[in-house]
Motif scaffolding. Structure first.
Motif, mmCIF file in Angstrom:
data_model
loop_
_atom_site.group_PDB
_atom_site.id
_atom_site.type_symbol
_atom_site.label_atom_id
_atom_site.label_comp_id
_atom_site.label_asym_id
_atom_site.label_seq_id
_atom_site.Cartn_x
_atom_site.Cartn_y
_atom_site.Cartn_z
ATOM 1 N N GLU A 155 -17.364 -9.432 -17.901
ATOM 2 C CA GLU A 155 -17.622 -8.361 -16.935
ATOM 3 C C GLU A 155 -17.266 -8.812 -15.532
ATOM 4 O O GLU A 155 -18.097 -9.353 -14.828
ATOM 5 C CB GLU A 155 -19.074 -7.930 -17.021
ATOM 6 C CG GLU A 155 -19.312 -7.078 -18.248
ATOM 7 C CD GLU A 155 -20.746 -6.636 -18.376
ATOM 8 O OE1 GLU A 155 -21.439 -6.562 -17.351
ATOM 9 O OE2 GLU A 155 -21.147 -6.395 -19.515
ATOM 10 N N LEU A 156 -16.023 -8.589 -15.175
ATOM 11 C CA LEU A 156 -15.574 -9.013 -13.857
ATOM 12 C C LEU A 156 -14.973 -7.818 -13.128
ATOM 13 O O LEU A 156 -14.327 -6.975 -13.736
ATOM 14 C CB LEU A 156 -14.503 -10.105 -13.981
ATOM 15 C CG LEU A 156 -14.918 -11.416 -14.624
ATOM 16 C CD1 LEU A 156 -13.728 -12.358 -14.693
ATOM 17 C CD2 LEU A 156 -16.050 -12.068 -13.852
ATOM 18 N N ALA A 157 -15.174 -7.780 -11.831
ATOM 19 C CA ALA A 157 -14.579 -6.713 -11.023
ATOM 20 C C ALA A 157 -13.402 -7.284 -10.233
ATOM 21 O O ALA A 157 -13.501 -8.358 -9.640
ATOM 22 C CB ALA A 157 -15.616 -6.130 -10.081
ATOM 23 N N VAL A 158 -12.309 -6.549 -10.260
ATOM 24 C CA VAL A 158 -11.075 -6.982 -9.607
ATOM 25 C C VAL A 158 -10.623 -5.878 -8.651
ATOM 26 O O VAL A 158 -10.652 -4.708 -9.015
ATOM 27 C CB VAL A 158 -9.938 -7.174 -10.638
ATOM 28 C CG1 VAL A 158 -8.749 -7.875 -10.004
ATOM 29 C CG2 VAL A 158 -10.420 -7.905 -11.867
ATOM 30 N N ALA A 159 -10.211 -6.257 -7.454
ATOM 31 C CA ALA A 159 -9.678 -5.250 -6.528
ATOM 32 C C ALA A 159 -8.262 -5.625 -6.118
ATOM 33 O O ALA A 159 -8.032 -6.738 -5.650
ATOM 34 C CB ALA A 159 -10.559 -5.151 -5.289
ATOM 35 N N PRO A 160 -7.312 -4.689 -6.288
ATOM 36 C CA PRO A 160 -5.967 -4.911 -5.749
ATOM 37 C C PRO A 160 -5.925 -4.401 -4.309
ATOM 38 O O PRO A 160 -6.499 -3.363 -3.994
ATOM 39 C CB PRO A 160 -5.094 -4.043 -6.650
ATOM 40 C CG PRO A 160 -5.972 -2.929 -7.091
ATOM 41 C CD PRO A 160 -7.391 -3.426 -7.049
ATOM 42 N N VAL A 161 -5.264 -5.144 -3.461
ATOM 43 C CA VAL A 161 -5.229 -4.842 -2.034
ATOM 44 C C VAL A 161 -3.781 -4.976 -1.561
ATOM 45 O O VAL A 161 -3.239 -6.081 -1.547
ATOM 46 C CB VAL A 161 -6.160 -5.845 -1.298
ATOM 47 C CG1 VAL A 161 -5.816 -5.951 0.158
ATOM 48 C CG2 VAL A 161 -7.631 -5.470 -1.476
ATOM 49 N N TYR A 162 -3.127 -3.842 -1.265
ATOM 50 C CA TYR A 162 -1.736 -3.904 -0.789
ATOM 51 C C TYR A 162 -1.484 -2.753 0.163
ATOM 52 O O TYR A 162 -2.234 -1.766 0.182
ATOM 53 C CB TYR A 162 -0.744 -3.857 -1.965
ATOM 54 C CG TYR A 162 -1.016 -2.766 -2.961
ATOM 55 C CD1 TYR A 162 -0.606 -1.465 -2.722
ATOM 56 C CD2 TYR A 162 -1.691 -3.042 -4.143
ATOM 57 C CE1 TYR A 162 -0.861 -0.460 -3.625
ATOM 58 C CE2 TYR A 162 -1.965 -2.038 -5.059
ATOM 59 C CZ TYR A 162 -1.549 -0.754 -4.792
ATOM 60 O OH TYR A 162 -1.816 0.256 -5.686
ATOM 61 N N GLY A 163 -0.438 -2.894 0.954
ATOM 62 C CA GLY A 163 -0.144 -1.901 1.983
ATOM 63 C C GLY A 163 0.616 -0.700 1.458
ATOM 64 O O GLY A 163 0.968 -0.631 0.280
ATOM 65 N N GLY A 164 0.851 0.262 2.339
ATOM 66 C CA GLY A 164 1.622 1.448 1.976
ATOM 67 C C GLY A 164 0.797 2.537 1.321
ATOM 68 O O GLY A 164 1.341 3.554 0.901
ATOM 69 N N VAL A 165 -0.502 2.314 1.179
ATOM 70 C CA VAL A 165 -1.407 3.317 0.603
ATOM 71 C C VAL A 165 -2.645 3.365 1.511
ATOM 72 O O VAL A 165 -2.868 2.432 2.280
ATOM 73 C CB VAL A 165 -1.818 2.964 -0.852
ATOM 74 C CG1 VAL A 165 -0.629 2.989 -1.791
ATOM 75 C CG2 VAL A 165 -2.511 1.592 -0.905
ATOM 76 N N PRO A 166 -3.451 4.431 1.425
ATOM 77 C CA PRO A 166 -4.625 4.503 2.304
ATOM 78 C C PRO A 166 -5.567 3.319 2.106
ATOM 79 O O PRO A 166 -5.707 2.781 1.004
ATOM 80 C CB PRO A 166 -5.304 5.811 1.877
ATOM 81 C CG PRO A 166 -4.221 6.617 1.255
ATOM 82 C CD PRO A 166 -3.285 5.637 0.607
ATOM 83 N N LEU A 167 -6.183 2.951 3.205
ATOM 84 C CA LEU A 167 -7.069 1.784 3.207
ATOM 85 C C LEU A 167 -8.425 2.065 2.554
ATOM 86 O O LEU A 167 -9.040 1.173 1.969
ATOM 87 C CB LEU A 167 -7.288 1.416 4.680
ATOM 88 C CG LEU A 167 -7.271 -0.041 5.043
ATOM 89 C CD1 LEU A 167 -6.158 -0.310 6.042
ATOM 90 C CD2 LEU A 167 -8.583 -0.432 5.674
ATOM 91 N N GLU A 168 -8.863 3.318 2.655
ATOM 92 C CA GLU A 168 -10.262 3.614 2.319
ATOM 93 C C GLU A 168 -10.661 3.313 0.877
ATOM 94 O O GLU A 168 -11.715 2.707 0.654
ATOM 95 C CB GLU A 168 -10.614 5.073 2.672
ATOM 96 C CG GLU A 168 -10.758 5.323 4.163
ATOM 97 C CD GLU A 168 -9.431 5.234 4.927
ATOM 98 O OE1 GLU A 168 -8.370 5.495 4.299
ATOM 99 O OE2 GLU A 168 -9.442 4.891 6.119
ATOM 100 N N PRO A 169 -9.854 3.725 -0.133
ATOM 101 C CA PRO A 169 -10.290 3.411 -1.503
ATOM 102 C C PRO A 169 -10.422 1.898 -1.727
ATOM 103 O O PRO A 169 -11.353 1.444 -2.405
ATOM 104 C CB PRO A 169 -9.175 3.993 -2.389
ATOM 105 C CG PRO A 169 -8.532 5.038 -1.539
ATOM 106 C CD PRO A 169 -8.624 4.543 -0.134
ATOM 107 N N GLN A 170 -9.515 1.133 -1.122
ATOM 108 C CA GLN A 170 -9.609 -0.330 -1.253
ATOM 109 C C GLN A 170 -10.872 -0.829 -0.557
ATOM 110 O O GLN A 170 -11.569 -1.712 -1.060
ATOM 111 C CB GLN A 170 -8.374 -0.998 -0.638
ATOM 112 C CG GLN A 170 -7.069 -0.630 -1.340
ATOM 113 C CD GLN A 170 -5.840 -1.202 -0.640
ATOM 114 O OE1 GLN A 170 -5.927 -1.823 0.413
ATOM 115 N NE2 GLN A 170 -4.678 -0.971 -1.243
ATOM 116 N N GLN A 171 -11.162 -0.234 0.600
ATOM 117 C CA GLN A 171 -12.352 -0.615 1.351
ATOM 118 C C GLN A 171 -13.613 -0.359 0.523
ATOM 119 O O GLN A 171 -14.510 -1.201 0.456
ATOM 120 C CB GLN A 171 -12.392 0.205 2.638
ATOM 121 C CG GLN A 171 -13.668 0.081 3.419
ATOM 122 C CD GLN A 171 -13.497 0.641 4.823
ATOM 123 O OE1 GLN A 171 -12.637 0.187 5.578
ATOM 124 N NE2 GLN A 171 -14.303 1.621 5.166
#
Ligand code: AMP
Length: 222
Positions: free
Chosen positions: A112-128
């Motif tokens: 049970e691990l949570a992973v977040a992808p973080v890259y540019g060119g898309v809105p910041l908010e969902p990543q935030q």
């Protein structure tokens, strides 16, 4: 996103199992589900060293199985630990970021691990939102990672492993200043894994700066 060619088996070692490399049960189940029968040469060499906590310079091209070479032992390390951001994987491009994130998810499917992808060119908010909810692993391109750090969407105080994937490409793309700013926020007592297809002087300098007594694992020609 198509995922390139089959792993290079030219310099295969005597046949070895994934279990013999010291990976734990849930990771071995994910390897089996992925259909991998035996480790590729870079995996056979790198996985035991990474599990030991060593810093690694992996000189390997795409197609050698290098992503699993660092992702499998990193996932192994996270199992049963507390939910904190403990691993950061930096990649040069959005495409590679997404591929590596998929690999982490795939190999962590029984953990049970949570992973977040973080890259540019898309809105910041969902990543935030994802980062603020708390994740174990962040897979990021350097520029967007800085944006999130500036907003304090994530802190790296508990970071244990830093992976610099395709370091030569990151430097070619001019990401050295961003990498330096990010690493400045990571505790010095960490494990650092650097993967690169080539080893120009700039990458050697980066390795000298950020790795401690690294073991060099090399597949193919330098
Ligand atoms: P990479 O070098 O990380 O880009 O991986 C190349 C491809 O090899 C990916 O599609 C992986 O899913 C696959 N792969 C990685 N490790 C193995 C393995 N031990 N056996 C078979 N395929 C693998």
């Amino acid at each position: 996103m198509p995922r390139k060619s089959k792993p290079n088996r030219e310099c295969a070692e005597p046949s070895l199992t994934f279990a013999a490399l010291g990976l734990s049960e849930s990771v071995l189940r994910a390897v089996e589900a992925a259909g991998y029968r035996e480790p590729t040469p870079i995996q056979a060499q790198a996985i035991p060293l990474i599990l030991e906590g060593r810093d690694i310079i992996g000189i390997a091209q795409t197609g050698t199985g290098k992503t699993a070479a660092f992702t499998l032992p990193v996932v192994d390390r996270l199992i049963a630990g507390p939910r904190r951001t403990r691993v950061l994987i930096l990649t040069p491009t959005r495409e590679l970021c997404v591929q590596v994130e998929e690999s982490v998810r795939n190999y962590a499917r029984f953990a049970e691990l949570a992973v977040a992808p973080v890259y540019g060119g898309v809105p910041l908010e969902p990543q935030q939102t994802a980062l603020r909810a708390g994740v174990d692993v962040v897979v990021a391109t350097p520029g967007r990672m800085i944006d999130h750090l500036e907003r304090q969407n994530v802190v790296f105080d508990d970071l244990e492993v830093l992976v610099l994937d395709e370091a030569d490409r990151m430097l070619d793309m001019g990401f050295a200043p961003q990498i330096n700013r990010i690493v400045a926020q990571i505790p010095p007592y960490r494990q650092t894994l650097l993967f690169s297809a080539t080893m120009p002087p700039e990458v050697e300098a980066l390795a000298r700066r950020y790795l401690r007594k690294p073991e060099v694992v090399q597949i193919g020609l330098r």
